[in-house]
Structure formats: C-alpha cells, structure tokens
Enzyme design. Structure first.
Site, PDB file in Angstrom:
ATOM      1  N   GLY A 175       0.878  -1.165   0.045  1.00  0.00           N
ATOM      2  CA  GLY A 175      -0.091  -0.043  -0.091  1.00  0.00           C
ATOM      3  C   GLY A 175       0.549   1.256  -0.054  1.00  0.00           C
ATOM      4  O   GLY A 175       2.030   1.304   0.336  1.00  0.00           O
ATOM      5  N   PRO A 176       0.176   2.366  -0.359  1.00  0.00           N
ATOM      6  CA  PRO A 176       0.892   3.527  -0.346  1.00  0.00           C
ATOM      7  C   PRO A 176       1.555   3.934   1.135  1.00  0.00           C
ATOM      8  O   PRO A 176       0.982   3.549   2.050  1.00  0.00           O
ATOM      9  CB  PRO A 176      -0.084   4.889  -0.664  1.00  0.00           C
ATOM     10  CG  PRO A 176      -1.243   3.889  -1.231  1.00  0.00           C
ATOM     11  CD  PRO A 176      -1.187   2.516  -0.590  1.00  0.00           C
ATOM     12  N   THR A 226      -0.495   4.337   5.208  1.00  0.00           N
ATOM     13  CA  THR A 226      -1.726   3.645   5.080  1.00  0.00           C
ATOM     14  C   THR A 226      -2.047   2.515   6.291  1.00  0.00           C
ATOM     15  O   THR A 226      -2.719   1.926   6.424  1.00  0.00           O
ATOM     16  CB  THR A 226      -2.028   2.928   3.775  1.00  0.00           C
ATOM     17  OG1 THR A 226      -1.076   2.042   3.397  1.00  0.00           O
ATOM     18  CG2 THR A 226      -2.464   3.722   2.696  1.00  0.00           C
ATOM     19  N   GLY A 227      -0.914   2.263   7.119  1.00  0.00           N
ATOM     20  CA  GLY A 227      -1.033   1.765   8.086  1.00  0.00           C
ATOM     21  C   GLY A 227      -0.359   0.515   8.261  1.00  0.00           C
ATOM     22  O   GLY A 227      -0.958  -0.538   9.153  1.00  0.00           O
ATOM     23  N   GLU A 231      -7.572  32.778  -9.827  1.00  0.00           N
ATOM     24  CA  GLU A 231      -8.162  31.665  -9.156  1.00  0.00           C
ATOM     25  C   GLU A 231     -10.042  31.837  -9.360  1.00  0.00           C
ATOM     26  O   GLU A 231     -10.476  30.737  -9.308  1.00  0.00           O
ATOM     27  CB  GLU A 231      -8.157  32.239  -7.504  1.00  0.00           C
ATOM     28  CG  GLU A 231      -6.911  32.089  -6.964  1.00  0.00           C
ATOM     29  CD  GLU A 231      -6.050  30.623  -7.390  1.00  0.00           C
ATOM     30  OE1 GLU A 231      -6.720  29.806  -7.353  1.00  0.00           O
ATOM     31  OE2 GLU A 231      -4.753  30.706  -7.681  1.00  0.00           O
ATOM     32  N   HIS A 275     -10.465  29.531 -12.162  1.00  0.00           N
ATOM     33  CA  HIS A 275     -10.487  28.103 -12.052  1.00  0.00           C
ATOM     34  C   HIS A 275     -11.746  27.941 -11.312  1.00  0.00           C
ATOM     35  O   HIS A 275     -12.580  26.803 -11.633  1.00  0.00           O
ATOM     36  CB  HIS A 275      -9.352  27.920 -10.989  1.00  0.00           C
ATOM     37  CG  HIS A 275      -8.038  27.629 -11.469  1.00  0.00           C
ATOM     38  ND1 HIS A 275      -7.604  26.836 -12.462  1.00  0.00           N
ATOM     39  CD2 HIS A 275      -7.056  28.294 -11.121  1.00  0.00           C
ATOM     40  CE1 HIS A 275      -6.513  26.893 -12.539  1.00  0.00           C
ATOM     41  NE2 HIS A 275      -5.904  27.747 -11.746  1.00  0.00           N
ATOM     42  N   ASP A 331      -0.504  24.456 -12.924  1.00  0.00           N
ATOM     43  CA  ASP A 331      -1.695  23.791 -13.632  1.00  0.00           C
ATOM     44  C   ASP A 331      -1.059  23.612 -15.140  1.00  0.00           C
ATOM     45  O   ASP A 331      -1.729  22.251 -15.624  1.00  0.00           O
ATOM     46  CB  ASP A 331      -2.583  25.354 -13.989  1.00  0.00           C
ATOM     47  CG  ASP A 331      -3.018  26.064 -12.628  1.00  0.00           C
ATOM     48  OD1 ASP A 331      -3.162  25.344 -11.837  1.00  0.00           O
ATOM     49  OD2 ASP A 331      -2.996  27.218 -12.664  1.00  0.00           O
TER      50      ASP A 331
END
Length: 634
Positions: A233-234, A237-238, A456, A459, A531
C-alpha cells in the site's frame, strides 16, 4: 487506515520508580577505578616521603665537618635518633631541621671527637634522645612499595586482554541479526480493535493469528499455514501499525526488523543475519517475523550494472531459502510491508513464500470516518464538530494524513487558547495538511493581487460550470505553502473509475487561471506553471496509458510501468517507432489546445461573473462554498 499511536510496552515488576531511583553517578565504572588507583598511588607517595623525612622531619643534608662546626659554636639545640640509624639535627634560630644521617648515635659522637669536638661541647647539647622506629609500618610500607607496582601491571594487562576479547566478540557477532523480539508483557499493546479503515486486511490477518492460536483446527482439514503475508500500500496507510496489531493479538514471540538492517558493506553479513534471525525464530516457534520495507533487500535480481552478484542479492537468496527451502514445518510466519511491490523479485512473490498479498489502500469515506473517530478519542471536540463531514471532504487522505489532521487541529486550538477543538480548526488543519501554512505576512502589490484574484476566479467558475468537475469548497488568494492562492475543489464521493469526459473537464478547469489572465490582462504569467504541468500529465496519461485517443486507438504506449532500476532502464527500448512518438506528442498538444480554447470560450461568455468573483476575492480574500454559490446564482 491508522489510529492512535501504540502505548509503551508494560514491563515486569522489576520496573523502578523514577522518583525513587537515585541519580546516575557523574563518573562511570572505569573513571571510578582510575580515581581509586590514583588516590592509592598518591597515598603511597606521601608515606614514602614521610618515611624519608624520618622522625620529626628532615631538611638539608649536613656533612660531618659542618655538624662539628655547629656543635663547637654551640648552635646545636638537640639531636634525635632512632634505632634504624636516622639522625635529625635541630639548630637554634632555625625552624627547619637538617637532613638525616644514616649513622648510629655512638658512631656519630666518635666522629665528632675526631673532628675536634670536646666532651664538654658534646654534653652542651640540650637533648640527645633515641626513639624506637616503627618496624611494623616500615615493613608494610616496603611490602606496599614492592607489591603495588606489580599489581598495577597485572591489572593493566588484564584490562588490555579483556578489551581485545570484547573486540573479538563484537567481530564474531557482526553477522547476528539485529531484530527486536517482543514476548508477553513486552508485546505492543495494539490490537485489531485499535485499527480502523482496513477491514478486509484485518480479516486476512485474523486468519493468520487464528492459525497460530489454534493450529489443530486447520491441520485437521489438511490446511497449510501461509508462509508469508505481504502488506502492500501507499505510505501512511498503516502497514506497520497492522503488524503491531498482529503482534498484540497473536500471543507468540514477534521478531521485527527493517529490510535495510540486513544490508552492510561487508559481503555475507546480510545472509548471516537472515540465518540468525530465522534460527532465533525457529527456536521459539510458533513465531512471527516482521520485515518492514522489504524492498530494501527484495528487489529484482540482476537489475544493476556490472553484474548481479552483490551483497543484497545474497541476502535475498538466503531469505528465499529460509522461507521455502528443504526445511519444512517450522511454524514461522513472515509478515512484510512495502509500498513498491512492482520492484520485488518474482521468486519472493510466488505461492509458498508470500502466499497472500494484503492490499492496504487509502481508506474510503467510511474508513476515513472510523479513523477520525479513533484519533478523536480522548480529545475534547466541540458540539459543532461533524466528523462525517470531515471524512467526506478528505478524499485521498491516508490514515497518517488523518492522524496529522486531528493533531494539527488540536495544536491550533491550543494556540488559540480554546478548551475544545472546533470545526474551524479541523477545516484549517485539513488545508494545512494539503497546502501548508498560511503566509499572511507576505507583501503583495495591488496589481499582483488583482491578477491572482482573476486567476483563481477563472479556476472556480470553470469548476462550477463544467459537468464532470468537482464542486468548489473554498477559494482564497491568501498565500499558503508555495501557492499564491488556490481553489479547493473536493469530490462528492469516492470513485474508482474515471471517464475521458471527466479527464477533459479536469484539464479545462486547470487551464482556467491562464485563460482568465489572457482574457483580462492580455498577458501570461508564471502563475499557471503548476496548472500546465498537471494538465500535460493528464493528457499524456489519456493518450499513452488509457487508450483515450481516437487517432492512436486503444493501445498502451507507456514504457514507464516497468521496474525503475538503472540497468533495466538502460536496456529498455520503446515499443513504438519515432512516427508514433511524434503522433503522441501531436495528440497531447491537440488535447491541451482544445481544452484551453474551451476554457477561454466559457470564461469569455461568463466575463461578468468573472469580474464579480474577482472583486469579491480582492475585498474578502477568502470565500467559502455557500458565498461562492450565491455569487454564481445572482
């Protein structure tokens, strides 16, 4: 998937109260020994000095002629002698006595007579006395002088031999495993009840724990215990927390070690440590071995330059043998964690070694709510706090991110001298986790502030108008982190799949800032750099990974999915020609240009709303969702 940090292990009854434990001595054992030896040598020196000075002390040495001269002048006050031949001469008008003669008193008198001292002059001396010497102290002193140097030499030799032996022991133990073992009360006090957001992973690992507790239940049906369980897992994540929970639930010895602790500069040390680790685990079987970040030693073999026979590969080979070699029925289960399963050696992942792969991904909305509840335990939350709302606006957050969010909110509440953690602290903490702290002290000119506001606003309007874009949660032109301003758009729900239309709307929304600057100011700034990077990344993934290009068709042109080793990358060749490489570039440019033109068209048609929103941002700096939607509907 995460929860509160594990409590410190509770040890046995021999734990001392820190209040009653005396403070440590400022000197170590070696320093105390040397101080004692130095004091003894100093005392011995003083005794020798006192002995040399004789009874009553002693000063400068007199010759017989000088002593006879003093006696003839009548300056000798008294003579003190002892039976060992020491003679001390005291002169009138002189405080310091003269040096000792090693001569019996009767012999000294005869010598004086020979040098012209008369009987009358000899008798004129006030006191001539003889004092018995302390033969016992002299004998002890002589023995000390003879024995102490010998003892010092023997002690120094013993210390040298002991240090050599310690060095040899350290050299011999260099190949021993550095794994930490937890037994009984030393076991981490974390259980599955403390782990939230990964129910499927818990179910997989509960079976392993149950096998260790009740092996007969499975053996009776012919089931074989899994040799290894790989948690994938990444970061955040525990995975490590889940291993602690297994240790707390299993009730068996638990050996934990990091993959990097096997690797040393000396060849063969890593393999030796693997052997020692598994020997220790087999001696206490049933047992669990946990290897954190196993990719440090489990990488694909033969991937580097200059051949593949290196220390890391020897270590990996030994792990493979220990997990599934000729020896069977060891009842040792291996848990391992990694966030890079793609670079692990295939031999490590086959059944019989790591039989199970437990995926621990970022939690969904229900998992995030459970994790927030776990971390909120023991913290004073205000009545207005809605953890479910926080869970909904934190998609993509890992368990570690959520734990950090609650902690940052508590810090903010303490900084504001509040007694409870409110909703505003939680929302601001979420923004700090995502973007970083606010930089309100940054000086911005009015012209730059206006450009940021229109950027902003561009966007935000596109996020509001586009069908597949995520709704706007907050707009601000207050700098935070490295951003001069930002629009926070959050999805309404978690999704696993994404369509081409959704990707294109994301690109259009990302181009909104640049399009607004060009429409209003007729110039381009560096504010749109991130962006453009984001839009380019999405467009290239659409073409090369997801087959969403009508021109190039449903084919993968992505060559970055392989292992990231230098040797493999140098040997890899693109699976398409230069013609297709040019077609990919043209298609990516076409998508970006089409989306940019679409953004300019929408903003040009909504110029009035663009001006209204920019003016509101210049005035208020920050707009929440309700205020923004009200401005858009008017």
């Amino acid at each position: 998937m995460n929860n509160r940090p594990p409590e410190p292990p509770q040890r046995g009854g021999d734990k001392k109260d820190p209040k009653t434990t005396p403070p440590p001595s400022p000197f170590g054992n070696a320093q105390r020994i040397w101080l004692a030896v130095g004091a003894f040598v100093l005392l011995l020196f003083l005794l020798m000095l006192a002995n040399n000075r004789g009874v009553g002390g002693g000063g400068d040495l007199l010759t017989y002629n000088e002593l006879a001269h003093y006696i003839q002048q009548g300056r000798v006050a008294r003579l003190i002698t002892s039976d060992n031949g020491d003679v001390v001469v005291h002169l009138e008008g002189r405080n310091q006595p003269l040096r000792t003669f090693k001569e019996p008193l009767i012999n000294l008198r005869e010598e004086m007579y020979d040098l012209g001292v008369t009987e009358e002059q000899w008798r004129s001396i006030d006191e001539i006395s003889a004092i018995p010497s302390d033969n016992t102290s002299s004998v002890i002193l002589n023995l000390a002088i003879a024995i102490v140097p010998t003892l010092l030499i023997v002690w120094l030799l013993w210390r040298m031999m002991r240090s050599v032996r310690v060095g040899q022991d350290q050299a011999m133990s260099f190949g021993r495993s550095r794994a930490r073992v937890n037994r009984d009360v030393e076991r981490p006090q974390v259980t599955f009840a403390d782990v939230a957001g990964a129910e499927e992973a818990k179910e997989e690992l509960k079976e392993v724990v149950e096998f260790l507790k009740e092996p007969d239940k499975f053996i009776r049906l012919g089931a074989r215990v899994p040799k290894g369980v790989l948690m994938v897992g990444p970061p955040g994540t525990g995975k490590t927390l889940m291993a602690r929970a297994v240790a707390g639930e299993a009730g068996v010895p638990f050996f934990s070690i990091s993959g990097s602790e096997f690797v040393e500069m000396f060849v063969g040390v890593g393999a030796s440590r693997v052997r020692d680790l598994f020997d220790r685990a087999k001696a206490e079987a049933p047992a669990i071995v946990f290897v954190d970040e196993i990719d440090a030693v489990g990488r694909h073999r033969g991937a580097g330059l200059g051949g593949g026979h290196d220390e890391r590969e020897q270590t990996l080979n030994q792990i493979l043998v220990e997990m599934d070699g000729f020896e069977t029925g060891t009842n040792v289960i291996v848990l391992a964690s990694t966030n890079r399963p793609d670079i692990l050696d295939p031999a490590l992942l086959r059944p019989g070694r790591f039989d199970r792969k437990v995926v621990m991904d970022n939690p969904d909305v229900k998992g995030r709510l459970d994790i927030l509840k776990v971390h909120a335990k023991g913290k004073p939350l205000a009545q207005s706090v809605d953890l479910e709302a926080i869970a909904k606006i934190t998609p993509g957050f890992s368990g570690a991110d959520l734990e950090n969010l609650i902690n940052e909110a508590a810090i903010l509440a303490a900084r504001r001298n509040l007694k409870n953690i409110g909703m505003s602290e939680l929302q601001e903490a979420m923004e700090r986790v995502i973007m970083g702290p606010e930089r309100k002290t940054r000086v911005i000119s009015e012209a730059e502030k206006k450009k940021i506001a229109y950027h902003e606003a561009g966007h935000a309007i596109l996020q509001h108008v586009l069908e597949y874009a995520d709704p706007v949660h907050k707009i601000t032109i207050v700098p935070r982190g490295r951003a001069g301003g930002y629009v926070m758009s959050l999805p309404e729900s978690d999704s696993m799949l994404k369509s081409r239309e959704e990707f294109e709307d994301d690109i259009v929304a990302a181009m909104g800032g640049r399009a607004a600057e060009e429409i209003v100011f007729n110039q381009l700034t560096t504010g749109a750099s991130s962006d453009i990077q984001q839009a380019t990344r999405i467009a290239r993934a659409m073409v090369t990974k997801f087959g969403m290009s009508e021109l190039l068709g449903p084919r993968s042109y992505d060559s970055s999915s392989g292992n990231i080793f230098l040797g493999r990358e140098l040997s890899e060749m693109r699976e398409y020609s230069e013609h297709y490489a040019e077609e990919i570039d043209n298609e990516v440019r076409s998508i970006l240009q089409r989306c940019y033109d679409r953004a300019k068209t929408i903003l040009s048609e909504s110029r009035e709303k663009l001006d209204t929103l920019a003016d509101a941002l210049i005035e208020h700096e920050t707009l929440d969702r309700s205020t923004f939607e009200q401005l858009m509907t008017n």
